[in-house]
Design a protein around this motif. Sequence first.
Motif, PDB file in Angstrom:
ATOM      1  N   THR A  74      22.368 -16.786  -6.639  1.00  0.00           N
ATOM      2  CA  THR A  74      23.038 -15.994  -7.666  1.00  0.00           C
ATOM      3  C   THR A  74      22.098 -14.894  -8.116  1.00  0.00           C
ATOM      4  N   ASP A  75      22.655 -13.860  -8.677  1.00  0.00           N
ATOM      5  CA  ASP A  75      21.834 -12.757  -9.173  1.00  0.00           C
ATOM      6  C   ASP A  75      20.889 -13.218 -10.272  1.00  0.00           C
ATOM      7  N   ASP A  76      21.306 -14.230 -11.055  1.00  0.00           N
ATOM      8  CA  ASP A  76      20.480 -14.711 -12.152  1.00  0.00           C
ATOM      9  C   ASP A  76      19.174 -15.327 -11.667  1.00  0.00           C
ATOM     10  N   ALA A  77      19.168 -15.851 -10.449  1.00  0.00           N
ATOM     11  CA  ALA A  77      17.991 -16.550  -9.947  1.00  0.00           C
ATOM     12  C   ALA A  77      17.030 -15.632  -9.197  1.00  0.00           C
ATOM     13  N   LEU A  78      17.420 -14.391  -8.963  1.00  0.00           N
ATOM     14  CA  LEU A  78      16.543 -13.503  -8.217  1.00  0.00           C
ATOM     15  C   LEU A  78      15.340 -13.119  -9.070  1.00  0.00           C
ATOM     16  N   PRO A  79      14.173 -13.124  -8.471  1.00  0.00           N
ATOM     17  CA  PRO A  79      12.984 -12.747  -9.237  1.00  0.00           C
ATOM     18  C   PRO A  79      13.029 -11.274  -9.611  1.00  0.00           C
ATOM     19  N   GLY A  80      12.381 -10.933 -10.709  1.00  0.00           N
ATOM     20  CA  GLY A  80      12.336  -9.548 -11.160  1.00  0.00           C
ATOM     21  C   GLY A  80      11.422  -8.711 -10.289  1.00  0.00           C
ATOM     22  N   VAL A  81      11.476  -7.445 -10.512  1.00  0.00           N
ATOM     23  CA  VAL A  81      10.595  -6.532  -9.795  1.00  0.00           C
ATOM     24  C   VAL A  81       9.216  -6.635 -10.421  1.00  0.00           C
ATOM     25  N   ARG A  82       8.238  -6.901  -9.601  1.00  0.00           N
ATOM     26  CA  ARG A  82       6.874  -7.091 -10.079  1.00  0.00           C
ATOM     27  C   ARG A  82       6.176  -5.742 -10.239  1.00  0.00           C
ATOM     28  N   LEU A  83       5.142  -5.739 -11.062  1.00  0.00           N
ATOM     29  CA  LEU A  83       4.381  -4.510 -11.282  1.00  0.00           C
ATOM     30  C   LEU A  83       3.857  -3.957  -9.961  1.00  0.00           C
ATOM     31  N   SER A  84       3.404  -4.826  -9.079  1.00  0.00           N
ATOM     32  CA  SER A  84       2.856  -4.337  -7.813  1.00  0.00           C
ATOM     33  C   SER A  84       3.894  -3.531  -7.035  1.00  0.00           C
ATOM     34  N   GLN A  85       5.151  -3.927  -7.119  1.00  0.00           N
ATOM     35  CA  GLN A  85       6.196  -3.172  -6.441  1.00  0.00           C
ATOM     36  C   GLN A  85       6.430  -1.828  -7.125  1.00  0.00           C
ATOM     37  N   ARG A  86       6.275  -1.800  -8.419  1.00  0.00           N
ATOM     38  CA  ARG A  86       6.463  -0.560  -9.164  1.00  0.00           C
ATOM     39  C   ARG A  86       5.293   0.405  -8.953  1.00  0.00           C
ATOM     40  N   LEU A  87       4.158  -0.103  -8.481  1.00  0.00           N
ATOM     41  CA  LEU A  87       2.988   0.734  -8.256  1.00  0.00           C
ATOM     42  C   LEU A  87       3.043   1.516  -6.950  1.00  0.00           C
ATOM     43  N   VAL A  88       3.852   1.088  -6.018  1.00  0.00           N
ATOM     44  CA  VAL A  88       3.884   1.708  -4.688  1.00  0.00           C
ATOM     45  C   VAL A  88       4.136   3.219  -4.757  1.00  0.00           C
ATOM     46  N   PRO A  89       5.145   3.697  -5.496  1.00  0.00           N
ATOM     47  CA  PRO A  89       5.335   5.157  -5.550  1.00  0.00           C
ATOM     48  C   PRO A  89       4.131   5.899  -6.142  1.00  0.00           C
ATOM     49  N   LEU A  90       3.478   5.303  -7.132  1.00  0.00           N
ATOM     50  CA  LEU A  90       2.303   5.937  -7.725  1.00  0.00           C
ATOM     51  C   LEU A  90       1.151   5.984  -6.728  1.00  0.00           C
ATOM     52  N   VAL A  91       0.936   4.909  -5.998  1.00  0.00           N
ATOM     53  CA  VAL A  91      -0.123   4.898  -4.981  1.00  0.00           C
ATOM     54  C   VAL A  91       0.161   5.966  -3.923  1.00  0.00           C
ATOM     55  N   ASN A  92       1.421   6.084  -3.514  1.00  0.00           N
ATOM     56  CA  ASN A  92       1.772   7.117  -2.533  1.00  0.00           C
ATOM     57  C   ASN A  92       1.484   8.513  -3.077  1.00  0.00           C
ATOM     58  N   MET A  93       1.822   8.727  -4.343  1.00  0.00           N
ATOM     59  CA  MET A  93       1.556  10.026  -4.967  1.00  0.00           C
ATOM     60  C   MET A  93       0.055  10.309  -5.006  1.00  0.00           C
ATOM     61  N   LEU A  94      -0.716   9.326  -5.422  1.00  0.00           N
ATOM     62  CA  LEU A  94      -2.172   9.502  -5.501  1.00  0.00           C
ATOM     63  C   LEU A  94      -2.760   9.789  -4.124  1.00  0.00           C
ATOM     64  N   ASP A  95      -2.246   9.119  -3.109  1.00  0.00           N
ATOM     65  CA  ASP A  95      -2.739   9.317  -1.754  1.00  0.00           C
ATOM     66  C   ASP A  95      -2.448  10.735  -1.263  1.00  0.00           C
ATOM     67  N   LEU A  96      -1.246  11.222  -1.512  1.00  0.00           N
ATOM     68  CA  LEU A  96      -0.912  12.591  -1.107  1.00  0.00           C
ATOM     69  C   LEU A  96      -1.734  13.618  -1.890  1.00  0.00           C
ATOM     70  N   ALA A  97      -1.955  13.351  -3.159  1.00  0.00           N
ATOM     71  CA  ALA A  97      -2.786  14.244  -3.962  1.00  0.00           C
ATOM     72  C   ALA A  97      -4.226  14.252  -3.449  1.00  0.00           C
ATOM     73  N   LYS A  98      -4.709  13.083  -3.056  1.00  0.00           N
ATOM     74  CA  LYS A  98      -6.071  12.998  -2.502  1.00  0.00           C
ATOM     75  C   LYS A  98      -6.186  13.835  -1.239  1.00  0.00           C
ATOM     76  N   LYS A  99      -5.202  13.720  -0.362  1.00  0.00           N
ATOM     77  CA  LYS A  99      -5.228  14.492   0.887  1.00  0.00           C
ATOM     78  C   LYS A  99      -5.187  15.992   0.617  1.00  0.00           C
ATOM     79  N   ALA A 100      -4.455  16.389  -0.424  1.00  0.00           N
ATOM     80  CA  ALA A 100      -4.357  17.808  -0.772  1.00  0.00           C
ATOM     81  C   ALA A 100      -5.494  18.255  -1.690  1.00  0.00           C
ATOM     82  N   GLU A 101      -6.318  17.295  -2.116  1.00  0.00           N
ATOM     83  CA  GLU A 101      -7.454  17.567  -3.007  1.00  0.00           C
ATOM     84  C   GLU A 101      -7.009  18.231  -4.311  1.00  0.00           C
ATOM     85  N   VAL A 102      -5.957  17.651  -4.912  1.00  0.00           N
ATOM     86  CA  VAL A 102      -5.450  18.143  -6.196  1.00  0.00           C
ATOM     87  C   VAL A 102      -5.373  16.978  -7.181  1.00  0.00           C
TER      88      VAL A 102
END
Length: 109
Positions: A74-102
Motif C-alpha cells: 500500500t502507499d502508506d507502507a512505502l518509505p519516505g524519500v530520504r535526505l540522501s536521495q534529495r541530495l543527488v540533484p545538488l551533488v550534480n549541480m556542484l559537480d557541473l559547477a566544479k567542471k566549469a570552475e564557477v
Amino acid sequence: MLYRFKSQATADLIMLRADAQSALRLIGKDITPEGVISPDQLPRAIDILQQAWREDHALRLEEETSALEPLAETDDALPGVRLSQRLVPLVNMLDLAKKAEVAVVWSES
C-alpha cells in the motif's frame, strides 16, 4: 520556505528549506539566507555529500534486509524519500559547477 541554488553552469535548483539546510550543515556552511560555495570549496562539498549518500544508502539496505516483515503493498507502507536521495540533484549541480570552475550561490525564498 524554499532555498534556491544558482550557478552559471546549470539551471537553478530549488530545495525545501529543511533539506537545503541539512545539506549546508553537512558541508560546513553557516545557515544564512544567502551564501556561496566557491569553486575551491566544491570538491570537498561534493566528497562530503557523496559520503553522506553512501552511508545513508548502506543504512537503508541494512534496514531493508533486517526487516522482519515485508512491506505491505500500500502507499502508506512505502518509505519516505530520504535526505540522501534529495541530495543527488545538488551533488550534480556542484559537480557541473566544479567542471566549469564557477561558484554556486544560494538564497532563501
